[in-house]
Write an enzyme that holds these catalytic residues in place. Structure first.
Site, short mmCIF file in Angstrom:
data_model
loop_
_atom_site.label_atom_id
_atom_site.label_comp_id
_atom_site.label_asym_id
_atom_site.label_seq_id
_atom_site.Cartn_x
_atom_site.Cartn_y
_atom_site.Cartn_z
N GLY A 254 0.76 -1.24 0.00
CA GLY A 254 0.00 0.00 0.00
C GLY A 254 0.78 1.28 0.00
O GLY A 254 0.18 2.36 -0.06
N GLU A 291 3.71 -6.74 0.76
CA GLU A 291 3.04 -6.96 -0.52
C GLU A 291 2.91 -5.65 -1.31
O GLU A 291 1.80 -5.21 -1.62
CB GLU A 291 1.66 -7.57 -0.28
CG GLU A 291 1.68 -8.89 0.49
CD GLU A 291 0.31 -9.28 1.03
OE1 GLU A 291 -0.66 -8.54 0.77
OE2 GLU A 291 0.22 -10.31 1.71
N PRO A 292 4.01 -5.01 -1.65
CA PRO A 292 3.91 -3.75 -2.41
C PRO A 292 3.51 -3.99 -3.86
O PRO A 292 3.89 -5.00 -4.46
CB PRO A 292 5.33 -3.18 -2.31
CG PRO A 292 6.21 -4.39 -2.19
CD PRO A 292 5.41 -5.38 -1.38
N GLY A 293 2.75 -3.09 -4.41
CA GLY A 293 2.38 -3.16 -5.81
C GLY A 293 2.68 -1.85 -6.52
O GLY A 293 3.67 -1.71 -7.22
N ARG A 294 1.85 -0.86 -6.27
CA ARG A 294 1.97 0.44 -6.93
C ARG A 294 3.36 1.05 -6.76
O ARG A 294 3.92 1.62 -7.70
CB ARG A 294 0.91 1.39 -6.33
CG ARG A 294 0.80 2.73 -7.01
CD ARG A 294 -0.04 3.69 -6.17
NE ARG A 294 -1.25 3.07 -5.65
CZ ARG A 294 -2.46 3.24 -6.17
NH1 ARG A 294 -2.62 4.03 -7.21
NH2 ARG A 294 -3.51 2.66 -5.62
N ARG A 330 -8.52 5.17 -14.19
CA ARG A 330 -8.35 5.76 -12.87
C ARG A 330 -8.93 7.17 -12.75
O ARG A 330 -9.58 7.48 -11.74
CB ARG A 330 -6.88 5.76 -12.44
CG ARG A 330 -6.29 4.37 -12.23
CD ARG A 330 -4.92 4.43 -11.57
NE ARG A 330 -5.02 4.81 -10.17
CZ ARG A 330 -4.72 6.00 -9.69
NH1 ARG A 330 -4.28 6.97 -10.49
NH2 ARG A 330 -4.85 6.26 -8.41
N CYS A 360 -18.07 7.70 -25.67
CA CYS A 360 -19.34 8.42 -25.50
C CYS A 360 -19.77 8.44 -24.04
O CYS A 360 -20.78 7.86 -23.65
CB CYS A 360 -20.40 7.79 -26.38
SG CYS A 360 -20.09 7.99 -28.13
N GLU A 361 -18.96 9.09 -23.21
CA GLU A 361 -19.23 9.31 -21.79
C GLU A 361 -18.63 10.64 -21.40
O GLU A 361 -17.47 10.92 -21.74
CB GLU A 361 -18.59 8.22 -20.93
CG GLU A 361 -19.05 6.80 -21.18
CD GLU A 361 -20.31 6.45 -20.44
OE1 GLU A 361 -20.78 7.28 -19.62
OE2 GLU A 361 -20.84 5.35 -20.68
N TYR A 388 -2.02 -0.01 -12.37
CA TYR A 388 -3.45 0.15 -12.58
C TYR A 388 -3.75 0.95 -13.86
O TYR A 388 -4.69 1.73 -13.91
CB TYR A 388 -4.12 0.78 -11.36
CG TYR A 388 -3.81 0.00 -10.10
CD1 TYR A 388 -4.34 -1.27 -9.92
CD2 TYR A 388 -2.95 0.51 -9.14
CE1 TYR A 388 -4.03 -2.01 -8.79
CE2 TYR A 388 -2.63 -0.24 -8.00
CZ TYR A 388 -3.18 -1.49 -7.84
OH TYR A 388 -2.88 -2.24 -6.73
#
Length: 434
Positions: A254, A291-294, A330, A360-361, A388
């Site tokens: 995290g 458990e690092p990800g980002r 994101r 188309c949003e 991500y």
């Protein structure tokens, strides 16, 4: 504030000088981003191997040869080439599905360094993990524990488990990526943890090996980790009193990255004090797991997009580009900020633009209120998309997914080819209906 340096000698604010301007043109390591886009097309994800290695080394320096296992949270970016790099460097892997297990093994992961997290493990996934002989399951509910016991019994195997406890600690992050509060779906409530461990100790095909906690993602303050650790230590004392001994403590991941002006903690600010506290409290023999990800991949990547049209409005000016929310969700999903850079800097007057895609949003935007001197055909680099980015991309509006390339010095490698139109509906069938 840009995450990248503006000349070849200055250090980028994120501490990764692998993206820089040379003669007003953006480079990644030794290659021109403009040339890469011309060769591979856009939208295009570009990753720097040197940036990945620098992020990995920041954890290794903090570990300093102590008994710490870094399990990369591969949900952040699960490209096989990137997983293979981490496997070569000695990483373990934190997985959350059977598909991620297969990816990790395909990429060369050591099964004894794989931890299986997630709240909804299915029978086939548990079976595959047991047959692969993974390190352990992070168990997130009592019914899950029962299912693991059942599957392990059918295979006549012992399932190594740790319980993921929910410490009810506020990580001060976006509510969608906060995981350690009572209102979140993750983990076993702290007040139920001791009884669940006692129950697990009675199960014939369960082996208790650890204790796990994960409080959220994009955490930029260190205090929530210390709050959670203190609560874990109290539980560990209770477990010891019941004769339940652990082999490792998993404090999750995290740690955040710099998207704009954040100042996230360095891994040493988490790892060193945690190891010291464990030693002081009589748990220095435990392996510490993270458990690092980002923080390992986020600032290794950019998304390159081409300006299709410039549209002047009464209250807003729009740069309509060929990347969209299906490529990078994101901003739409989290109202997230990503830096945006001109791949070639023009010495002319700037205009304030919203950078928007073709979908188309009204929510299809990548960046808002950014100053650029642009013409149609220019390239824009969306920063900090190594985590991500592609992994959350889709095919909304029947848009093929982007290509991914890895840069290593003066070489580039296609690590995912661009999806074709035919592949959009290659798995679909039209039945014969009279």
């Amino acid at each position: 504030m840009s995450n990248f340096s503006t000349n070849t000698n200055s250090i980028a604010p994120v501490g990764q000088p692998h993206f820089y301007y040379q003669d007003q043109t953006l480079f990644v390591e030794q290659l021109s981003v403009k040339a890469l886009a011309k060769e591979h097309g856009t939208p295009l994800f570009i990753y720097s191997k040197a940036a990945l290695k620098a992020a990995w080394d920041s954890y290794q320096e903090a570990i300093d040869n102590r008994d710490v296992l870094i399990c990369y949270a591969m949900k952040a970016n699960s490209n096989l080439a990137i997983l293979n790099l981490f496997a070569q460097w000695g990483a373990g892997f934190d997985i959350v599905s059977g598909g991620e297990l297969a990816r990790a093994l395909k990429a060369g992961a050591d099964p004894q360094k794989i931890i299986f997290s997630g709240v909804g493990k299915q029978t086939w996934e548990i079976k595959a993990a047991l047959e692969a002989n993974i390190k352990c399951f992070n168990v997130e509910s009592i019914p899950e524990l029962s299912l693991i016991q059942e599957v392990a019994s059918s295979l006549d195997k012992k399932a190594a488990i740790s319980l993921r406890v929910n410490p009810d600690v506020d990580a001060k992050t976006h509510p969608y990526i906060s995981t350690g509060l009572k209102d979140n779906k993750f983990g076993i409530a702290m007040e139920d943890a001791l009884a669940t461990y006692e129950h697990a100790a009675t199960l014939s095909h369960i082996k208790i090996v650890g204790l796990d906690c994960h409080i959220g993602s994009q955490i930029t303050q260190i205090e929530p980790y210390y709050d959670a650790l203190e609560r874990l230590l109290k539980l560990m004392d209770q477990l010891r009193g019941k004769g339940i001994e652990l082999a490792h403590l998993d404090i999750g991941g995290g740690l955040g990255i710099r998207y704009q002006n954040e100042e996230p903690p360095h891994p040493r600010e988490l790892i060193g004090p945690t190891l010291n506290v464990l030693q002081e409290r009589g748990y220095g023999h435990l392996q510490l797991t993270l458990e690092p990800g980002r923080s390992l991949v986020g600032n290794s990547g950019v998304l390159i997009t081409e300006v299709l049209f410039l549209k002047d409005g009464e209250t807003k000016n729009f740069a309509i580009v060929d990347a969209a929310m299906n490529d990078l969700i994101r901003p739409t999903l989290y109202d997230a900020y990503h830096g945006a850079l001109a791949v070639e800097i023009r010495d002319s007057q700037t205009t304030t633009y919203d950078i928007v895609g073709p979908i188309c949003e009204s929510g299809d935007w990548l960046a808002k209120d950014r100053e650029f001197a642009l013409i149609a055909g220019d390239l824009i680099a969306i920063e900090s998309t190594g985590a991500y980015g592609f992994v959350m991309s889709g095919q909304y509006n029947s848009r093929p997914r982007a290509a991914e390339i890895l840069v290593d010095g003066n070489q580039s490698f296609v690590i995912r080819r661009r999806e074709t139109i035919d592949e959009l509906f290659g798995h679909e069938l039209i039945p014969t209906i009279s």
